[in-house]
Design an enzyme around this catalytic site. Structure first.
Site, short mmCIF file in Angstrom:
data_model
loop_
_atom_site.label_atom_id
_atom_site.label_comp_id
_atom_site.label_asym_id
_atom_site.label_seq_id
_atom_site.Cartn_x
_atom_site.Cartn_y
_atom_site.Cartn_z
N VAL A 172 0.85 -1.19 0.00
CA VAL A 172 0.00 0.00 0.00
C VAL A 172 0.89 1.24 0.00
O VAL A 172 1.83 1.35 0.81
CB VAL A 172 -0.94 0.03 1.22
CG1 VAL A 172 -1.81 1.27 1.19
CG2 VAL A 172 -1.80 -1.22 1.26
N ASP B 172 -10.99 -11.79 7.58
CA ASP B 172 -9.62 -11.45 7.98
C ASP B 172 -9.60 -10.25 8.92
O ASP B 172 -8.84 -9.30 8.71
CB ASP B 172 -8.77 -11.18 6.74
CG ASP B 172 -7.28 -11.25 7.02
OD1 ASP B 172 -6.90 -11.83 8.06
OD2 ASP B 172 -6.49 -10.72 6.22
#
Length: 1007
Positions: free
Chosen positions: A707, A831
């Site tokens: 990211v 998750d």
């Protein structure tokens, strides 16, 4: 003065002049020699032959004006030898360009290209009166281009491409009236294109590509009537619309590239007036509207590339450009992929030039059948028709295309058999037929494709055996992918002939037999997937030669025997899945076996030993005596379990098989929807927004990618965004991308991270590229705050009790929304963990990373629990629900468990993966032992310090803080129960968490 004296005076004057001239000539020649020696001394390599043994005019690469041709008219009495040319390209020269080189005042040609020269360009250029050509491309020169280049009035060719030059293009270039070639490509030039370039009436070649230029193209550029070549591609921020007049003004233009910029609006129909055009490349921009039919009148055009735009063709009339192109007999490449085409593909496509080599129309929503007459285009070398919505069979006439190199029909709805005529493609090296509905067997004629490097026939309905002929193709190096079909029989022993095979995936088929020992001859193999079949026998010892293996999946088969110890020696092995087989004996402990996150051995009931984290039973000290003593009891216990597990597995596979069709169709529909949605942003924009995905902008990494922080223009405003770049080398990354896009574009909640857009493109090297753009969260993630990692070096992150309560409430609200989803199909996040909880500038929590999320098939109730299933373990170690490891059942109860662990971690400050939690101990049990009377003994020390400070100010607040934390811990324990049916529903969790926070607020007199 008498005559004799006059004569002596004249002789003296003559001798003086001659001596002066001789000295002057010698001095000037010495200047050239000194300039060359200075240049030699400033660099190294390639000029060892420049020495006193030869006159400098005979040095390699040096040319002199031996006859003084153009200067002899002025000084006829003496012959001069001056340097007029330096040709020193491709000599591996290093160092700087000496400024004394400009003392070669008669220099006409300078070529130092394809070396490794560094430093800046020379600035004192006033001596180069006669210079006509300067070629310094492909070096490592840096700094700005000096304005003095604009004073070289005789310059015709200036090539500075492929360097590290920065700054702007000098406006003084407009003074170079004789300039014909200007190449500044592949640098880091910025700013706008100077309008003065429009005054270069002799310019025929202009290449400003691969820089960071911005703004619009000056209207004066379209006045360059002599221009033949124009390349402004890969500047990312060049923008604006193209004027209607461009086609009228650039009458001699033969090549134009505006690729990978930010141009928008429609493509001017007047471009067709540039009748000399041979190549048009407008890919990766924001052009909209219809493709002008007038482009079909460009009879000399060989290349039309408009991929990655927003061009439309929906009605029959919108395809008039294609009908017009059928009259162009010179067309070689037609690339139109990744636009907004819909509906039936016109049959007129089969009337294009028989010399057409590339036809690219993928990543659209084209439907209907592929025209049978496609075989008429006998010159085709590349066909890209996927992803689309094509149905019907693969045309039989396709076998006529004997020149094919690439055939990509993947991600469609094609049915029928793979035609045997595929064997005619003797030049084919890439075959993409995955994700269709093809049936029948793999034709044996595929063995005729002896140049094949990569084959993917995955996700179809193919049956029969794997033909041994496929392994007779020695050129296959990238991989063979046949997963998710109905192939039967063993793997042919001929696989051993593919010694350079990199990937072999036959998972999710009906294959049987043993692993052929010849597989060990595939010594380049890196990825081997055989899971979800009926293979038997032991892992052969010959596989010990596969030292380069990175991923090995043999799960869900009937393998038996010991787990070989040679797998410990595979240094690069990062994933090993042996689950649900019949392996037995002691499990190795070293290498990949030492990392619980890299190995899975679930469902092998006769394994023992291994590392403690795997929780396998210990191996007996006297194995033989133990086996005799416990032989019958062990069989009595294991046999029913094994049979039961096998029955369950068969039922499970049947359910999976039923869902595969719908799931495959769903994935392809998502792919189509996303591909339309993706085109809102290009790779070039993201590359620029993140400064080339610079390390300085890296804010985090995950299992499927990285990211980056970026600055992206959104609605005419630059906004800070987070760009998640998928690592497509990771297995499952592409599906993760599709799942996340689909999940986030269908849900809206203040506590869910907002997806802005997505990108599916190719990078600067031509590799596949996928990224998702989110709103940026300036306060990072909860994991950083909880475990005191710094945002800035001197500012540790700490959350007080109120802030933690707010975050807990925010996450509960997000999960409640996902699970209820306003009465629609529940979404399971799969998750949930602190690093996936992002905090905005106000510390409001936003749930992120939906790459593993799934749409639950139905809501789960106590009476009937049904959930989506998968062969892979979903979630992160420590946070994943226990039932996921046993039965791989993905349900909303799994999210509840993860939330409970998250709560316990937030208020104890301990990770569930800390070293304290081994040998059966867990975070849940650790907290449960202290609840409720000793809760303060396990609470995060930061919260205890806060409680002590509150105690000094107000005893009531301390008691309220303790009550609050006990209540939160209770919720955490209830949510993380081992049994899914004992956990609280998220609706109740959210309601209670709100109540706990409100009670604490009231006790502190905040409300």
């Amino acid at each position: 003065m008498n005559t004799r004296n006059q004569t002596h005076l004249h002789c003296f004057i003559f001798l003086f002049c001659m001596a002066t001239f001789a000295c002057s000539s010698t001095s000037q020649n010495n200047t050239d020699l000194e300039a060359l020696l200075s240049f030699k001394n400033s660099i190294s390599g390639g000029l060892s032959s420049w020495n006193d043994s030869l006159h400098y005019c005979q040095w390699p690469g040096v040319a002199c004006d031996n006859n003084g041709k153009e200067f002899r008219r002025r000084r006829r009495r003496r012959r001069r030898r001056r340097v007029i040319s330096l040709q020193l390209s491709s000599l591996s020269l290093t160092g700087n360009i000496s400024p004394y080189l400009t003392n070669l005042i008669f220099l006409q040609t300078l070529n130092l290209s394809n070396n490794e020269l560094q430093g800046t360009l020379p600035e004192n250029l006033s001596n180069w009166t006669y210079i006509q050509s300067i070629d310094l491309k492909s070096n490592k020169l840096e700094g700005e281009i000096p304005e003095q280049f604009g004073s070289l009035q005789s310059l015709k060719v200036l090539s500075l491409g492929t360097n590290n030059l920065r700054g702007s293009i000098p406006s003084s270039f407009g003074n170079l009236s004789l300039l014909t070639d200007l190449d500044l490509s592949f640098n880091d030039l910025s700013g706008s294109i100077p309008s003065q370039l429009g005054g270069l009436s002799s310019l025929t070649y202009l290449n400003l590509s691969n820089n960071t230029l911005e703004g619009t193209i000056p209207s004066s550029v379209w006045n360059l009537s002599a221009l033949v070549y124009l390349n402004l591609g890969w500047n990312f921020k060049l923008s604006g619309t193209l004027p209607k007049e461009m086609g009228h003004l650039v009458s001699n233009l033969q090549f134009i590239s505006l690729s990978t910029n930010s141009f928008h609006g429609s493509i001017p129909a007047s471009l067709s007036n540039a009748s000399s055009l041979q190549s048009v490349e407008f890919k990766s921009n924001f052009f909209t509207g219809k493709i002008p039919a007038s482009l079909g009148t460009l009879q000399k055009m060989t290349n039309l590339n408009l991929v990655y735009n927003h061009l439309e063709a929906k009605e029959d009339s919108d395809w008039s450009f294609l009908h017009a192109l059928t009259n162009n007999t010179n067309l070689k490449k037609l690339e139109l992929s990744c636009n907004e085409f819909e509906g039936l593909l016109p049959n007129s496509i089969v009337n294009l030039s028989t010399g057409l080599e590339v036809l690219s129309m993928g990543y659209s929503l084209l439907s209907g059948s592929i025209p049978e007459g496609i075989g008429n285009l006998i010159g085709l070398e590349v066909i890209i028709m996927g992803p689309n919505l094509f149905t019907g069979s693969i045309p039989s006439s396709i076998g006529k295309l004997k020149n094919l190199n690439i055939l990509a029909l993947d991600f469609n709805y094609l049915s029928g058999i793979i035609p045997a005529s595929i064997g005619n493609f003797t030049h084919l090296y890439r075959l993409f037929l995955e994700s269709n509905q093809l049936s029948g067997s793999i034709p044996v004629t595929i063995g005729n494709c002896q140049k094949m490097e990569y084959i993917t026939l995955s996700d179809n309905h193919l049956n029969g055996s794997i033909p041994k002929e496929i392994f007779s193709i020695p050129s296959i190096t990238i991989g063979i992918e046949l997963f998710n079909n109905s192939l039967t029989g063993p793997i042919p022993v001929e696989i051993g002939t593919l010694q350079n095979l990199g990937k072999f995936d036959v998972s999710l088929n009906k294959l049987s037999g043993e692993i052929p020992t010849s597989l060990g001859q595939c010594k380049s193999l890196e990825y081997l997937y055989m899971n979800g079949n009926s293979f038997t026998g032991a892992i052969p010892s010959t596989l010990s030669s596969l030292k380069g293996l990175q991923e090995l999946d043999l799960s869900h088969n009937n393998f038996s025997g010991p787990v070989p110890s040679f797998l410990e020696e595979f240094k690069g092995l990062s994933s090993l899945n042996l689950s649900f087989n019949g392996f037995e004996g002691e499990l190795p402990k070293h290498g990949v076996f030492a990392n619980v996150n890299k190995i899975s051995v679930l469902g092998n009931f006769r394994l023992c030993g291994g590392i403690q984290e795997l929780k396998l039973p210990p191996c007996p000290f006297h194995a033989q005596a133990s086996r005799k003593k416990h032989q019958f009891p062990t069989l009595a216990v294991i046999l029913p379990i094994t049979i039961g597990a096998l029955i369950c597995f068969i039922v499970f596979c049947c359910l999976i098989a039923r869902k595969k069709l719908s799931m495959s169709s769903l994935l392809k529909e998502q792919h189509m929807k996303i591909s339309c949605f993706l085109m809102r942003v290009s790779y070039a924009e993201l590359f620029k927004a993140t400064d080339g995905f610079a390390v300085a902008n890296l804010v985090g990494t995950g299992s499927f990618g990285s990211v980056y922080r970026g600055l992206l223009a959104i609605d005419d405003e630059n906004k800070v965004v987070a760009v998640k770049v998928l690592d497509l080398n990771q297995r499952g990354a592409s599906k993760s991308f599709m799942y996340e896009c689909e999940a986030l574009k269908n849900i809206r909640h203040r506590n869910l991270v907002r997806i802005i857009t997505a990108c599916a493109s190719v990078d600067i090297r031509g590799n596949d590229f996928k990224a998702i753009v989110y709103e940026f969260m300036p306060n990072g993630n909860l994991d950083q705050w909880m475990h005191h990692e710094d945002v800035e070096q001197d500012q540790p992150k700490k959350l007080n009790l109120m802030q933690r309560l707010n975050v807990a409430v925010d996450v509960a609200s997000a999960l409640e929304y996902l699970h209820d989803h306003q009465g629609q199909t529940p979404i399971v996040h799969c998750d949930l963990k602190p690093s996936n909880v992002l905090l905005d500038s106000d510390l409001v929590a936003h749930l992120s990373d939906f790459g593993l999320s799934r749409f639950s098939i139905t809501s789960v109730s106590k009476s009937s629990e049904k959930s989506s299933s998968s062969f892979g373990l979903r979630g992160s170690i420590g946070y994943v629900a226990p039932e996921y490891g046993v039965a791989n059942k993905v349900s909303i109860h799994g999210d509840v468990y993860s939330y409970g662990i998250l709560l316990l971690e937030m208020f104890t400050g301990k990770r569930p993966t800390d070293d304290d939690f081994k040998d059966g101990r867990s975070l849940h049990k650790f907290v449960e032992m202290a609840f409720p009377n000793k809760v303060m003994d396990i609470i995060d020390s930061c919260l205890i310090e806060e409680a002590i400070e509150n105690d000094e100010r107000n005893m009531r607040n301390r008691g309220s803080a303790l009550d609050c934390m006990v209540s939160v811990i209770r919720i955490g324990l209830l949510c993380s129960k081992e049994s899914p049916l004992e956990r609280m529903p998220m609706r109740d969790v959210s309601k209670e968490m709100h109540a706990i926070r409100d009670a604490f607020l009231r006790s502190c007199r905040i409300i």
